[in-house]
Motif scaffolding. Sequence first.
Motif, short mmCIF file in Angstrom:
data_model
loop_
_atom_site.label_atom_id
_atom_site.label_comp_id
_atom_site.label_asym_id
_atom_site.label_seq_id
_atom_site.Cartn_x
_atom_site.Cartn_y
_atom_site.Cartn_z
N GLU A 227 0.74 -1.34 0.12
CA GLU A 227 -0.10 -0.11 -0.20
C GLU A 227 0.88 1.41 0.00
N MET A 228 2.28 0.85 0.02
CA MET A 228 3.14 2.25 -0.17
C MET A 228 3.04 2.98 1.16
N ASN A 229 2.87 2.14 2.21
CA ASN A 229 2.96 2.66 3.77
C ASN A 229 4.39 2.16 4.27
N VAL A 230 5.03 2.92 5.04
CA VAL A 230 6.36 2.39 5.63
C VAL A 230 6.12 1.31 6.59
N TYR A 231 6.89 0.21 6.17
CA TYR A 231 6.99 -0.77 7.15
C TYR A 231 7.95 -0.50 8.23
N GLN A 232 9.19 -0.10 7.74
CA GLN A 232 10.22 0.12 8.76
C GLN A 232 11.36 0.90 7.90
N ALA A 233 11.97 1.74 8.55
CA ALA A 233 13.17 2.52 8.18
C ALA A 233 14.25 2.25 9.13
N ASN A 234 15.45 2.46 8.53
CA ASN A 234 16.71 2.45 9.40
C ASN A 234 17.11 3.56 10.35
N GLN A 235 17.99 3.30 11.06
CA GLN A 235 18.58 4.57 12.09
C GLN A 235 18.80 5.85 11.29
N PRO A 236 19.64 5.69 9.75
CA PRO A 236 20.05 6.95 9.36
C PRO A 236 19.08 7.85 9.13
N PHE A 237 17.69 7.36 8.87
CA PHE A 237 16.52 8.08 8.44
C PHE A 237 16.20 8.86 9.48
N TYR A 238 16.07 8.25 10.77
CA TYR A 238 15.53 9.00 12.00
C TYR A 238 16.65 10.08 12.28
N GLY A 239 18.08 9.93 11.96
CA GLY A 239 18.97 10.63 12.47
C GLY A 239 19.01 12.00 11.43
N ASN A 240 18.79 11.54 10.17
CA ASN A 240 18.95 12.74 9.17
C ASN A 240 17.62 13.57 9.11
N TYR A 241 16.49 13.06 9.35
CA TYR A 241 14.98 13.38 9.14
C TYR A 241 14.11 13.89 10.26
N GLY A 242 14.47 13.20 11.50
CA GLY A 242 14.08 13.55 12.75
C GLY A 242 12.62 13.18 12.93
N PHE A 243 12.19 12.13 12.24
CA PHE A 243 10.96 11.73 12.68
C PHE A 243 10.79 10.30 12.26
N ASP A 244 9.70 9.51 13.09
CA ASP A 244 9.48 7.93 12.61
C ASP A 244 8.43 8.08 11.46
N PRO A 245 8.89 7.34 10.37
CA PRO A 245 7.98 7.37 9.22
C PRO A 245 7.21 5.91 9.34
N THR A 246 7.27 5.26 10.34
CA THR A 246 6.50 3.94 10.25
C THR A 246 5.10 4.12 10.15
N GLY A 247 4.22 3.51 9.18
CA GLY A 247 3.20 3.70 9.01
C GLY A 247 2.76 4.95 7.88
N LEU A 248 3.58 5.67 7.78
CA LEU A 248 3.28 6.78 6.76
C LEU A 248 3.26 6.27 5.27
N ASN A 249 2.44 6.89 4.55
CA ASN A 249 2.47 6.76 2.98
C ASN A 249 3.45 7.33 2.50
N VAL A 250 4.07 7.02 1.28
CA VAL A 250 5.18 7.61 0.60
C VAL A 250 4.93 9.03 0.23
N LYS A 251 3.62 9.46 0.03
CA LYS A 251 3.19 10.87 -0.33
C LYS A 251 3.61 11.77 1.06
N GLU A 252 3.26 10.95 1.91
CA GLU A 252 3.56 11.86 3.32
C GLU A 252 4.95 12.12 3.38
N ILE A 253 5.75 11.12 3.32
CA ILE A 253 7.27 10.95 3.38
C ILE A 253 7.70 12.04 2.38
N ILE A 254 7.25 12.19 1.45
CA ILE A 254 7.61 13.15 0.26
C ILE A 254 7.33 14.44 0.64
#
Length: 846
Positions: free
Chosen positions: A113-140
Amino acid sequence: MAMEIPVDKQNHERNKNMAGNLKKQSPDCQENIEQLVSERTAHLNEVIKQLRAELEAYKAQETSNPGKNPDPNNILSDHHISHKALTESALSHSQLEVIFAAFNDVVILYDTEMNVYQANQPFYGNYGFDPTGLNVKEIIDRVRSRWLDGVTRSFMEQPTSRALQGERVTGLRFIVRKSNGSEVIVESSSGPVKIGEKIVGSLTVWHEIRELTGAERDLLAHKESLEIAEKESEQRYQDLFRKSPGAIILYDGISILEVNPAVGGLLGYRKAEELIGGKFLDVIAPEYREWVSSRIPLILNEDSVSSLKKIDLVGKAGNLIHVEAVGGVCYYHGQKVIQVIFHDITGLKNLETELRNQSAALSHAVVTLETILDTIPIGVIVAESEDGKITYCSSAAKEILDISAFGIVKDLVPGEQRRIKMLHPDRSEISPQEWPLAKALRNGKTIENEETIIQHEDGWEMATVISCTPLRDNNGQILGTVASIVNISKRRQMESALRESEERFRVLAEALPQLMWITDATGKFTYLNRQFYHYTGIPINQLIKQDWTQNIYQDDQEKRMEVWRESFRTGNPYQMEYRIRRHDGEYRWFLGRGLPMRDQQNNISYWFGTCTDIHYQKQLELELQETNSRLHKLNQQMVTTLEEERRMISRELHDEAGQALTALKMYLELILKGLPSDTSIIGQGITEAVKLTDQTLKEIRRLAQDLRPPALDALGLNVTLEDFCYEFSKRVGLGIQYRGCELSPLTDAVRISLYRFLQEALTNVVKYAQSDLVRVRLGSCRQRIFLVVKDNGIGFELNPEVLKGKSMGLIGMEERLSILGGVLRVHSRPGFGTCLTAMIPGRRLE
């Protein structure tokens, strides 16, 4: 499980090209982007090889030790990804953490469904939020992702969407914003995550290349502003395109590519989109298609704009629509096309046509008016105010003024040699400066019905009435005047003749012995002759004022008014009798008559009436009525007496003579029986005497029956009439069909009257009708008793002369019936027989 992030030569070349483009777009960038891309691609290939080796080792372990807990050093586990999760053997969260921890780049795992199942630690460190459950549109949106080349792509062109379709996407570069506010260039690689052949998700790796320089940031900001401006411009154009009242068509020289809603309204299509794909020339009227075709290459090749051109379009219903067209070049999805704007000028064209028609009609009306003015007997002159020039002079005016051509007003009076003079009614001369036309031009005042006498050179004179009306513009300035001249010489003669006629009428009216009156069309009295005064003793003016009909006898007033109102309503003449009070108080009978007098249009202009003294005639009429009444009573008494005499004679014939003859017959028969046989001669004589006696007895009985049938009293009217018809038919050989019914008790007078009617009617049939069948019917209807006698004889023509000379039989029938208040009706026609009907009112039945 297949987890691949491929980087092939084709993608490598694409990255090199993109780097070259970026150098061109940002000359301030000194870093060798191509080298960075190559190095990073080699590193990713090494990582992929390592992952593949670890995957093969995991599969081998699972095959040899099924169900055994995996080695924590291994990367994969048996946890299902997304309801089996991402692999049949499943990955534990810890193992995913190990996988993601092996990368310094950002790694994101998406489900289908293009929802984030899991992201690694560099994502948290670089962008400062938990993307789990968010849709790709929301990430963009959260990282403010933008393509490096500044081109806006659809969502389906995003690498995640493409990876879920089974595509391996590498080397795409875009710009993201970190949590610290810096903007960096990242390269994205995406690929599908499969279980067998089934795609259960996608894996995306962001490799950070470098941070944007100030020049690149400015360049991208400029591109974004240009893109926004372009979008706004496109939006404004689309708004104008859709909302424009003018019909707009975009076409490539042949086919229609786009239309706005106004096109549908102009051409009569419910949906304008129906035209898209059709040929542009199909909406052009045939006579303009060649010209339009010649303009298409000029506009496309020279980027020229066609000038305004009035042409006709063909509507959906085949109707022609008048438009004004202008066209020019524009771009539609990167393609050079022609944009044409049509403005509906049907109303303007109709207005022009109507204006031409009105102009022609006005010219025709002017000619018609001049023709009419030349044919009517009223002279018309139109003159201008500035110099007095006559612009129009009708034929009648030329004849009245004795001129043959147009001129100016003063030309009508050239000094002492003027050809006409104008005189007042008292024959005093009017100076030329005071002529009505000259005064109207000079003073601008309206002159109405000024009577003048026009005198010609030869002394011939004409009585006229002149009217002048100034002609003014919108500011009230005098433009000229129009004058009408009416020759009233004939009218003067007619008025004189009318006065003479009225005088003769008055002399005649005053000499008549009758009372004579006249009312106007509304019924108001306007004239009473002097006989009214002589008869009533009231002055004429007073009689007219108070309405002389008040002198009519009170009992006659209502009837007279009813007759007058009906005549006034219908316009028909009337005649009636009423009494009028004389000056000495005596009321005398008059015959009043009223006659409507009509004009040439058949409208009532006035009423004319007379009242003729018929008092002596009325007295004679009353005396005659009284005499007739006495005669009627005498006749009734005579009929009654006659019937009584007939009754008595009938009874005496039946009782006295009948019995005596019966006795005589019996004695003769006894004598005949007692005679000796040798006295045959005497016996024959006695036999003949017996026969004669018997015949005489029958005749006496018939006479008694005719005089007064005994059955009428004993058996009633119906049986008596039926028996009479039977006996009459047998006696004369005439076919008679009788049909009747017994009625309620009737008076003797009614019974005997109807019996005598039938006797006389059947006798007349035998004498005159030449009939072989008679139908007789007795009955009652609506309180009336009727007796009908109808034959099939030769009949006769009903006319006053025939009825005037009718037989005594018919007269006798009428007399008998009239005594009882009844009537006789006669219907006959040559060849169709005769029908006699006797009718007696119901009040006479008892």
